[in-house]
Design a protein around this motif. Structure first.
Motif, PDB file in Angstrom:
ATOM      1  N   LYS A   1      22.773 -57.718 -21.291  1.00 24.16           N
ATOM      2  CA  LYS A   1      22.482 -57.493 -22.709  1.00 24.16           C
ATOM      3  C   LYS A   1      21.539 -56.307 -22.886  1.00 24.16           C
ATOM      4  O   LYS A   1      21.738 -55.456 -23.766  1.00 24.16           O
ATOM      5  CB  LYS A   1      21.851 -58.745 -23.324  1.00 24.16           C
ATOM      6  N   LEU A   2      20.510 -56.258 -22.054  1.00 26.23           N
ATOM      7  CA  LEU A   2      19.524 -55.183 -22.161  1.00 26.23           C
ATOM      8  C   LEU A   2      20.194 -53.819 -21.997  1.00 26.23           C
ATOM      9  O   LEU A   2      19.984 -52.903 -22.810  1.00 26.23           O
ATOM     10  CB  LEU A   2      18.440 -55.379 -21.101  1.00 26.23           C
ATOM     11  N   MET A   3      21.022 -53.677 -20.986  1.00 27.75           N
ATOM     12  CA  MET A   3      21.661 -52.388 -20.716  1.00 27.75           C
ATOM     13  C   MET A   3      22.754 -52.073 -21.737  1.00 27.75           C
ATOM     14  O   MET A   3      22.784 -50.983 -22.316  1.00 27.75           O
ATOM     15  CB  MET A   3      22.246 -52.385 -19.311  1.00 27.75           C
ATOM     16  N   GLN A   4      23.639 -53.037 -21.966  1.00 30.98           N
ATOM     17  CA  GLN A   4      24.794 -52.747 -22.810  1.00 30.98           C
ATOM     18  C   GLN A   4      24.407 -52.535 -24.274  1.00 30.98           C
ATOM     19  O   GLN A   4      24.960 -51.663 -24.954  1.00 30.98           O
ATOM     20  CB  GLN A   4      25.831 -53.869 -22.674  1.00 30.98           C
ATOM     21  N   GLU A   5      23.456 -53.304 -24.781  1.00 27.37           N
ATOM     22  CA  GLU A   5      23.035 -53.117 -26.171  1.00 27.37           C
ATOM     23  C   GLU A   5      22.277 -51.796 -26.341  1.00 27.37           C
ATOM     24  O   GLU A   5      22.383 -51.145 -27.386  1.00 27.37           O
ATOM     25  CB  GLU A   5      22.184 -54.303 -26.621  1.00 27.37           C
ATOM     26  N   THR A   6      21.540 -51.388 -25.325  1.00 21.59           N
ATOM     27  CA  THR A   6      20.865 -50.091 -25.385  1.00 21.59           C
ATOM     28  C   THR A   6      21.887 -48.965 -25.421  1.00 21.59           C
ATOM     29  O   THR A   6      21.749 -48.001 -26.195  1.00 21.59           O
ATOM     30  CB  THR A   6      19.922 -49.915 -24.181  1.00 21.59           C
TER      31      THR A   6
ATOM     32  N   TYR B   1      39.989 -51.995 -17.195  1.00 19.12           N
ATOM     33  CA  TYR B   1      41.026 -52.011 -16.157  1.00 19.12           C
ATOM     34  C   TYR B   1      42.364 -51.465 -16.656  1.00 19.12           C
ATOM     35  O   TYR B   1      43.391 -51.664 -16.011  1.00 19.12           O
ATOM     36  CB  TYR B   1      41.170 -53.430 -15.606  1.00 19.12           C
ATOM     37  N   GLY B   2      42.326 -50.736 -17.773  1.00 17.41           N
ATOM     38  CA  GLY B   2      43.555 -50.180 -18.326  1.00 17.41           C
ATOM     39  C   GLY B   2      43.609 -48.673 -18.297  1.00 17.41           C
ATOM     40  O   GLY B   2      44.427 -48.066 -18.989  1.00 17.41           O
ATOM     41  N   GLY B   3      42.727 -48.026 -17.523  1.00 24.59           N
ATOM     42  CA  GLY B   3      42.774 -46.578 -17.374  1.00 24.59           C
ATOM     43  C   GLY B   3      41.730 -45.820 -18.152  1.00 24.59           C
ATOM     44  O   GLY B   3      41.564 -44.616 -17.958  1.00 24.59           O
ATOM     45  N   ASP B   4      41.007 -46.492 -19.057  1.00 25.60           N
ATOM     46  CA  ASP B   4      39.920 -45.869 -19.815  1.00 25.60           C
ATOM     47  C   ASP B   4      38.639 -46.634 -19.508  1.00 25.60           C
ATOM     48  O   ASP B   4      38.474 -47.785 -19.905  1.00 25.60           O
ATOM     49  CB  ASP B   4      40.216 -45.919 -21.312  1.00 25.60           C
ATOM     50  N   ILE B   5      37.727 -45.995 -18.797  1.00 32.17           N
ATOM     51  CA  ILE B   5      36.484 -46.660 -18.395  1.00 32.17           C
ATOM     52  C   ILE B   5      35.255 -46.028 -19.046  1.00 32.17           C
ATOM     53  O   ILE B   5      34.136 -46.436 -18.749  1.00 32.17           O
ATOM     54  CB  ILE B   5      36.321 -46.639 -16.860  1.00 32.17           C
ATOM     55  N   SER B   6      35.441 -45.051 -19.914  1.00 29.53           N
ATOM     56  CA  SER B   6      34.302 -44.338 -20.500  1.00 29.53           C
ATOM     57  C   SER B   6      33.593 -45.214 -21.529  1.00 29.53           C
ATOM     58  O   SER B   6      34.170 -45.568 -22.558  1.00 29.53           O
ATOM     59  CB  SER B   6      34.773 -43.037 -21.148  1.00 29.53           C
ATOM     60  N   GLY B   7      32.348 -45.542 -21.231  1.00 34.15           N
ATOM     61  CA  GLY B   7      31.548 -46.401 -22.089  1.00 34.15           C
ATOM     62  C   GLY B   7      30.787 -47.409 -21.263  1.00 34.15           C
ATOM     63  O   GLY B   7      30.590 -47.241 -20.063  1.00 34.15           O
ATOM     64  N   GLY B   8      30.342 -48.478 -21.923  1.00 34.45           N
ATOM     65  CA  GLY B   8      29.622 -49.544 -21.229  1.00 34.45           C
ATOM     66  C   GLY B   8      30.485 -50.780 -21.099  1.00 34.45           C
ATOM     67  O   GLY B   8      31.251 -51.107 -22.003  1.00 34.45           O
ATOM     68  N   TRP B   9      30.357 -51.491 -19.975  1.00 37.04           N
ATOM     69  CA  TRP B   9      31.185 -52.682 -19.767  1.00 37.04           C
ATOM     70  C   TRP B   9      30.636 -53.573 -18.663  1.00 37.04           C
ATOM     71  O   TRP B   9      29.799 -53.158 -17.861  1.00 37.04           O
ATOM     72  CB  TRP B   9      32.631 -52.315 -19.467  1.00 37.04           C
TER      73      TRP B   9
ATOM     74  N   PHE C   1      27.901 -52.040 -15.913  1.00 41.08           N
ATOM     75  CA  PHE C   1      28.303 -50.680 -15.561  1.00 41.08           C
ATOM     76  C   PHE C   1      28.389 -49.810 -16.802  1.00 41.08           C
ATOM     77  O   PHE C   1      28.617 -50.291 -17.918  1.00 41.08           O
ATOM     78  CB  PHE C   1      29.696 -50.692 -14.904  1.00 41.08           C
ATOM     79  N   SER C   2      28.283 -48.501 -16.572  1.00 42.32           N
ATOM     80  CA  SER C   2      28.605 -47.537 -17.603  1.00 42.32           C
ATOM     81  C   SER C   2      29.101 -46.261 -16.938  1.00 42.32           C
ATOM     82  O   SER C   2      28.458 -45.741 -16.022  1.00 42.32           O
ATOM     83  CB  SER C   2      27.385 -47.224 -18.464  1.00 42.32           C
ATOM     84  N   PHE C   3      30.265 -45.795 -17.370  1.00 42.56           N
ATOM     85  CA  PHE C   3      30.809 -44.505 -16.941  1.00 42.56           C
ATOM     86  C   PHE C   3      30.830 -43.610 -18.166  1.00 42.56           C
ATOM     87  O   PHE C   3      31.407 -43.976 -19.201  1.00 42.56           O
ATOM     88  CB  PHE C   3      32.217 -44.668 -16.383  1.00 42.56           C
TER      89      PHE C   3
END
Length: 611
Positions: free
Chosen positions: A179-184, A197-205, A377-379
């Motif tokens: 929560k701390l990382m993803q909400e930030t 897992y569908g080919g787009d990883i840009s963002g937080g997950w 993670f975040s890419f």
């Protein structure tokens, strides 16, 4: 039992000999043995180590590292751009290979990264094929309601495999850090990814892990592809078998390809050479470090290198052991605020023997910290991070790309063009940030009663290129590994910008209220030059090496063709991540499984209808 004795192998013949019982090798062997009329032999240099608690129980990150029962424990040569540091390259030495010791990160590359492999001259190696074979390897378990109650995990079941040998799940422990990382990230303007897992990883997950929730054990190549199939009489394994070389028949004509007829190996601590015969094919699946070593010891590689060790060059193949690319990272560690009613749990707690014993008892009940893995993670594309240095970083990348093309080998220009295209694309990720639920270095002393975690600033698309080559004709001698870290300055500068971006979170909630202090690098390191020195001193490998047996056209320093066949041979293939010619934004185990699955289909199709 298909785990054989030496006497059951020596001077016998098998249709397929797989050199290396690792992540891809066991996936391949398991699939090939589905055809009952063929015989498969896996030669694994390590011990079996099946059902070993040090392997199958999660949250023991790095516990097997450096232990010769589990780890090859390779070392690089001194790296002049990391202050002459020698870097440990751990690799699994057991049935299952490095899938016995990875950190459970189940991540898949971008569609762009996989399609780039096809663009480099490999028809059929594209995203459509990758996702088909990747899904074939996986059984995804939906999150339990108790997990959804504490964190709103999102997923798209269309992107997941549901009936494969490797079980994946969402680990339940670190929702406060998630929560701390993803909400930030969201408050910094970064999009949340519904399912990466569908080919787009840009963002937080939040990532899945290769952990089977039925018992909370590691799901890996041996548990998925080997152990359920040990009843098959045509699936055979010999452990403690270190391959010395592939034996080739004499050529009938000067233009003919070389045909492998046997494999020679050492057994246990003995020095005697033993031989096993191959009826159809020899498949090298010894990993990015040992696969080029096996080829070179067999007379396949750069003639100058081979002759320097008194080896005859059977196939002059300059690309063997070249084009080596590795993911690296530098840590940024933090102390968490425990005073705001948030109950943090981190792996630092397990350093206390009493606490570790308590959680070990909970694990037997399917509870507690020993179910843990890395989850957040975040890419990120550089352009999404709104950094003032981005224009100068792109300018440096363009300058270094031109130098790499001018100084590189044949075919390097196409790789560099794709690399630069990805770096400049506003939708493709350049940064990777991973939350490790413990303190990593602690230049500032950690206190037992407090909670810490570390963000890893990772480099996914390095421009630097290294080498892996034999340094003896003795198969027991490790190859020389020279990744040439930071030979291209842009690699260092990307990590520098990642750390500066992470530091920019301190003014954004909930990060601002949830963090007490930065432990590493800490206040001592402020200027760019100071941070560069910190990165050089703290740099770690991610153990994701690719490229040493690149799948490229032969004239562009390729080692294998799109059928994974070694150029100049009629029946030798390489099946592991050493074939990946341009690095990917992902942790590599999913790619290893996909390669093993696809290779099995290629080989089955080759021999379809043959006796």
């Amino acid at each position: 039992m298909p785990i054989l004795s030496l006497q059951e192998v020596v001077q016998k013949s098998f249709d397929y000999i797989v050199i290396g019982g690792g992540t891809a090798g066991l996936a391949l062997a398991g699939r090939l043995s589905e055809e009952p009329t063929v015989s498969v032999l896996v030669l694994e240099a390590g011990q079996a180590n099946l059902d070993d608690p040090k392997i199958v129980m999660p949250a023991q990150f790095g516990q097997t590292f450096g232990n010769p029962q589990y780890d090859w424990a390779f070392n690089t040569v001194k790296q002049k751009h990391t202050n002459n540091k020698i870097h440990l390259w751990s690799r699994g030495k057991a049935l299952g290979g490095t899938s016995t010791m990875n950190f459970y990160c189940w991540s898949k590359p971008t569609k762009t990264d996989i399609d780039a492999i096809e663009r480099l001259g490999n028809p059929g190696w594209n995203w459509t094929e990758f996702i088909k074979y990747s899904r074939k390897s996986e059984s995804f378990h939906l999150p339990a309601q108790e997990q959804l109650d504490v964190y709103p995990h999102t997923y798209n079941p269309n992107f997941r495999g549901l009936s494969g040998p490797i079980h994946t799940s969402l680990a339940p422990q670190f929702h406060t850090i998630d929560k701390l990382m993803q909400e930030t990230l969201v408050n910094k303007g970064i999009k949340p990814v519904e399912d990466p897992y569908g080919g787009d990883i840009s963002g937080g997950w939040i990532a899945s892990a290769n952990i089977d929730p039925k018992g909370w054990k590691r799901s890996y190549s041996a548990s998925g592809y080997l152990q359920p199939n040990l009843h098959r009489p045509n699936l055979n394994v010999l452990t403690d078998a270190l391959v010395a070389r592939i034996v080739f028949e004499d050529k009938l004509t000067p233009a003919a390809d070389r045909t492998a007829s046997a494999v020679e190996f050492l057994f246990g601590d003995g020095s005697a050479i033993h031989t096993v015969k191959a009826n159809r094919e020899v498949i090298v699946s010894a990993g990015t470090i040992n696969s080029p070593k096996v080829l070179e010891l067999s007379g396949i590689g750069q003639s100058q290198i081979l002759s320097s060790f008194g080896l005859e060059t059977l196939v002059d193949l300059p690309g063997v052991g070249e084009n080596v690319q590795e993911h690296v990272w530098s840590p940024v560690s933090f102390e968490l605020d425990d005073t705001r009613g948030v109950l943090h749990q981190t792996l630092d707690l397990l350093k206390n023997p009493d606490t570790a014993a308590k959680h070990l008892a909970l694990y037997a009940e399917g509870k507690g910290l020993f179910r843990s893995c890395i989850s957040s993670f975040s890419f990120l594309p550089i352009q999404s991070c709104d950094l003032p240095d981005t224009p100068s970083l792109i300018a440096l990348a363009e300058k270094e790309a031109e130098a790499a093309k001018a100084q590189g080998s044949a075919g390097m220009g196409e790789q560099v063009d794709i690399w630069l295209e990805i770096l400049k694309n506003k939708k493709e990720p350049d940064f990777e940030i991973v939350a490790l639920p413990c303190v990593k270095i602690a230049l500032a002393p950690a206190e037992p009663s407090k909670h810490y975690f570390t963000l890893l600033a990772l480099l996914n698309h390095p421009l630097s290129r290294g080498t892996i080559h034999i340094q003896s004709k003795d198969p027991r001698v490790h190859p020389e590994i020279d990744p040439r870290y930071f030979e291209r300055q842009i690699d260092l500068e990307i990590i520098l910008q990642e750390i500066k971006y992470i530091r920019s979170w301190k003014e954004t909630e909930p990060w601002k209220s949830g963090i007490v202090r930065e432990m590493d690098p800490g206040p001592k390191y402020q200027t760019d030059d100071e941070l560069r020195e910190y990165i050089r001193n703290s740099l770690n490998t991610t153990w994701h090496t690719v490229g040493s047996c690149s799948m490229l056209p032969r004239e562009k320093q390729g080692v294998v063709d799109p059928q994974l066949k070694v150029y100049g041979t009629s029946n030798v293939r390489v099946v592991d991540i050493s074939i990946i010619p341009l690095h990917i934004a992902a942790h590599t185990q999913t790619s290893a499984y996909a390669i093993g699955e696809k290779a099995a289909n290629i080989i089955k199709a080759t021999f379809s209808g043959k006796n």
